[in-house]
Enzyme design. Structure first.
Site, short mmCIF file in Angstrom:
data_model
loop_
_atom_site.label_atom_id
_atom_site.label_comp_id
_atom_site.label_asym_id
_atom_site.label_seq_id
_atom_site.Cartn_x
_atom_site.Cartn_y
_atom_site.Cartn_z
CE LYS A 120 -2.87 -3.06 0.15
NZ LYS A 120 -2.64 -3.67 -1.15
CD GLU A 173 -5.55 5.79 4.03
OE1 GLU A 173 -6.69 5.32 4.20
OE2 GLU A 173 -4.88 5.60 3.02
CG HIS A 175 -12.78 -6.44 5.12
ND1 HIS A 175 -12.91 -5.10 4.81
CD2 HIS A 175 -12.48 -6.48 6.44
CE1 HIS A 175 -12.69 -4.38 5.90
NE2 HIS A 175 -12.44 -5.19 6.90
NE ARG A 195 -8.56 -10.29 -7.35
CZ ARG A 195 -8.38 -9.49 -6.31
NH1 ARG A 195 -7.17 -9.10 -5.94
NH2 ARG A 195 -9.43 -9.06 -5.61
C1 MV4 Z 1 -10.69 2.75 4.74
C2 MV4 Z 1 -11.96 2.93 5.33
C3 MV4 Z 1 -12.24 4.14 5.90
N1 MV4 Z 1 -11.30 5.12 5.90
N2 MV4 Z 1 -9.81 3.76 4.75
C4 MV4 Z 1 -11.16 -1.90 3.81
C5 MV4 Z 1 -10.49 -2.73 2.78
C6 MV4 Z 1 -9.31 -1.98 2.33
N3 MV4 Z 1 -9.22 -2.08 0.91
C7 MV4 Z 1 -9.56 -0.57 2.77
N4 MV4 Z 1 -10.72 -0.59 3.59
C8 MV4 Z 1 -11.20 0.56 4.16
N5 MV4 Z 1 -10.33 1.60 4.16
C9 MV4 Z 1 -10.11 4.92 5.32
N6 MV4 Z 1 -9.21 5.90 5.35
C10 MV4 Z 1 -12.86 1.88 5.31
C11 MV4 Z 1 -12.48 0.67 4.72
C12 MV4 Z 1 -13.47 -0.37 4.79
C13 MV4 Z 1 -14.04 -0.89 3.64
C14 MV4 Z 1 -13.66 -0.48 2.38
C15 MV4 Z 1 -14.23 -1.02 1.26
C16 MV4 Z 1 -15.20 -1.98 1.39
C17 MV4 Z 1 -15.59 -2.42 2.60
C18 MV4 Z 1 -15.02 -1.88 3.75
C19 MV4 Z 1 -15.44 -2.33 4.99
C20 MV4 Z 1 -14.87 -1.81 6.11
C21 MV4 Z 1 -13.87 -0.85 6.00
#
Ligand code: MV4
Length: 481
Positions: A117, A201, A236, A293
């Site tokens: 990341k 973040e 997730h 992918r």
């Molecule tokens: C976040 C967020 C809120 N704020 N970043 C979860 C998976 C990863 N790809 C990043 N994710 C998140 N990052 C910030 N700054 C909330 C999530 C997140 C989320 C994102 C996409 C789909 C489902 C999720 C479920 C919980 C948290």
């Protein structure tokens, strides 16, 4: 470059999905399989099939060297990794190239960069990509990080650089818990990923998860194929996806699409990829990560763009120029996908083991099922429990939803529990129907009680309709008197 034979280094529905397009293109197919998959449809579907090991994936589908050996012995030109398993393994992509086998996917450089990341943030930094306020380097100095957190404002989110898909994330509500949460996050990251790099973040409290499908060739052409809305997920794990999203305006869609294309250009991307964004309540979008992918939910993008993403993958892997230009693409209708998992929605979505005693899929106009199983088979415990993907499409979102409800009731599975009833729950829910939902949908609205309640209501309505029909029939019968 001419590809005459492809080995699919995967199993289940995606192996079949890839081979379908290969056959359509006149390309021979090779399946690999583990002992437990001997009778699997993907093995029967291929022109040739090779047993590569025991059931556990680290003794079969994850054995890159073994798979390359098989490929060489059968004069395979290219390997398609599907999703999961070796699909985002940069070393495997590199090993394929070293052995003169085309890896149908990006170069190892892009896989490596996007696998971290922090490296991803660093790479896209100068490409004008909106990112959530936070740090873009690994945190080494905790007091310093605390100062930054105070400046960003709580709640903040600690993320592991090597994480992804939500693994290794921690929410910090206030300054008092910052240090202890940071300590935990670092040791968790070391334990899970062997890399303790974490960053922070601003926590976006109620985001939608919107991702953009991109496709790039080796000549510098990159296009996007619009968005997928993937907010209906549980821990997730996505369960329902759709395209297009009901909240994007044409302007926002274009901005996000163009940002995704810049992300792909930043890492010299080749092939099919997905750029993930968070969208907050005010429709601000932020880059999260890139998946290097073909994704599980790619069919909804294929349907609304009239494309075959696997065909495009193969064409660009051959070095061909992308046959589609951005201005050729427009959105046709609406598509929905439900992942049919062998999981029990009434029992905390625990894997439901057993045999598919009955297995009959719906068919008809507006229905596509990408399936990997047949009646009589057992669902192996060794792999992802996804049985199939039920996809519906129509001119409008309402039409796709209504087709989905019908298709679910015409999907007959006995012997195990599945997420089909959960799909009905989603399709019937006001928040989903109105389009007014975020990533907290499942947590906020779903419980087994709610599902049972909804099923009771459905049964009551069905009974009322039956009574109404009966009464009307009686009336008609009496009419002649
Ligand atoms: C976040 C967020 C809120 N704020 N970043 C979860 C998976 C990863 N790809 C990043 N994710 C998140 N990052 C910030 N700054 C909330 C999530 C997140 C989320 C994102 C996409 C789909 C489902 C999720 C479920 C919980 C948290």
């Amino acid at each position: 470059m001419n590809i005459k034979k492809i080995l699919v280094a995967n199993r289940g529905e995606i192996a079949i999905r890839v081979m379908k397009t290969a056959k359509k293109m006149g390309i021979k197919t090779v399946a690999v399989y583990s002992t437990i998959d001997r009778q699997s449809p993907h093995v029967k579907y291929a022109d040739e099939a090779v047993l590569i090991g025991e059931a556990p994936s680290n003794q079969s589908y994850l054995l890159g060297d073994k798979i390359i050996e098989v490929a060489k012995s059968l004069n395979v030109d290219a390997i398609h990794p599907g999703y999961g398993f070796l699909s985002e393994n940069a070393d495997f992509a590199e090993a394929c190239e070293k052995n003169n086998i085309v890896f149908i996917g990006p170069k190892s450089h892009a896989i490596r960069v996007m696998g971290s990341k922090l490296a991803a943030k660093e790479t896209v930094k100068s490409y004008d990509i909106p990112m959530v306020p936070g740090t873009d380097e690994a945190i080494t100095d905790i007091p310093e990080a605390k100062k930054i957190a105070a400046k960003i404002g709580f709640p903040i989110l600690i993320k592991a650089s090597a994480g992804g898909g939500g693994k290794g994330m921690r929410i910090v509500e206030n300054e008092a818990e910052f240090e202890s949460q940071m300590d935990r996050a670092i040791s968790e990251a070391i334990n899970s990923f062997g890399d303790g790099s974490v960053f922070i973040e601003k926590y976006v409290a109620s985001p939608r998860h919107i991702e953009i499908q991109v496709m790039a060739d080796t000549h510098g052409n990159v296009i996007h194929l619009f968005e997928r809305e993937c907010s209906i997920q549980r821990r997730h794990q996505k369960v329902v996806e759709e395209a297009p999203s009901s909240v994007l305006t044409p302007e926002l869609r274009q901005q996000m699409g163009e940002a995704a294309v810049r992300v792909a250009k930043a890492c010299d991307y080749v092939g099919a990829g997905t750029v993930e964004f968070l969208l907050d309540e005010n429709l601000n979008f932020y880059f999260l990560e890139m998946n290097t992918r073909l994704q599980v939910e790619h069919p909804v993008s294929e349907i609304i763009t009239n494309t075959d993403l696997v065909e495009l993958q193969i064409q660009v892997a051959c070095g061909e120029v992308l046959p589609i230009k951005q201005e050729d693409l427009k959105i046709h209708g609406h598509a929905l996908e439900l992942r049919v998992y062998a999981e029990d929605p009434l029992n905390d979505f625990l894997p439901s083991v057993g045999t598919l005693e009955t297995y009959r899929m719906p068919e008809g106009e507006g229905i596509r099922v990408d399936n990997g199983f047949e009646e009589g088979m057992e669902i192996p415990i060794y792999y992802d429990p996804m049985i199939s993907k039920l996809i519906t499409y129509g001119n409008t979102r309402d039409e796709a939803i209504s087709l989905m409800k019908n298709a679910i009731s015409n999907y007959h599975i006995e012997g195990i529990q599945t997420t089909l009833p959960f799909g009905t729950f989603v399709c019937e829910h006001d928040a989903f129907r109105s389009g007014n939902f975020d990533t907290h949908f499942v947590k906020k609205y779903y419980s087994p009680e709610q599902l049972l309640e909804q099923q009771k209501t459905e049964a009551r309505i069905a009974a009322l309709i039956a009574v109404k029909h009966y009464v009307e029939e009686q009336k008609q019968l009496r009419l002649p008197n």
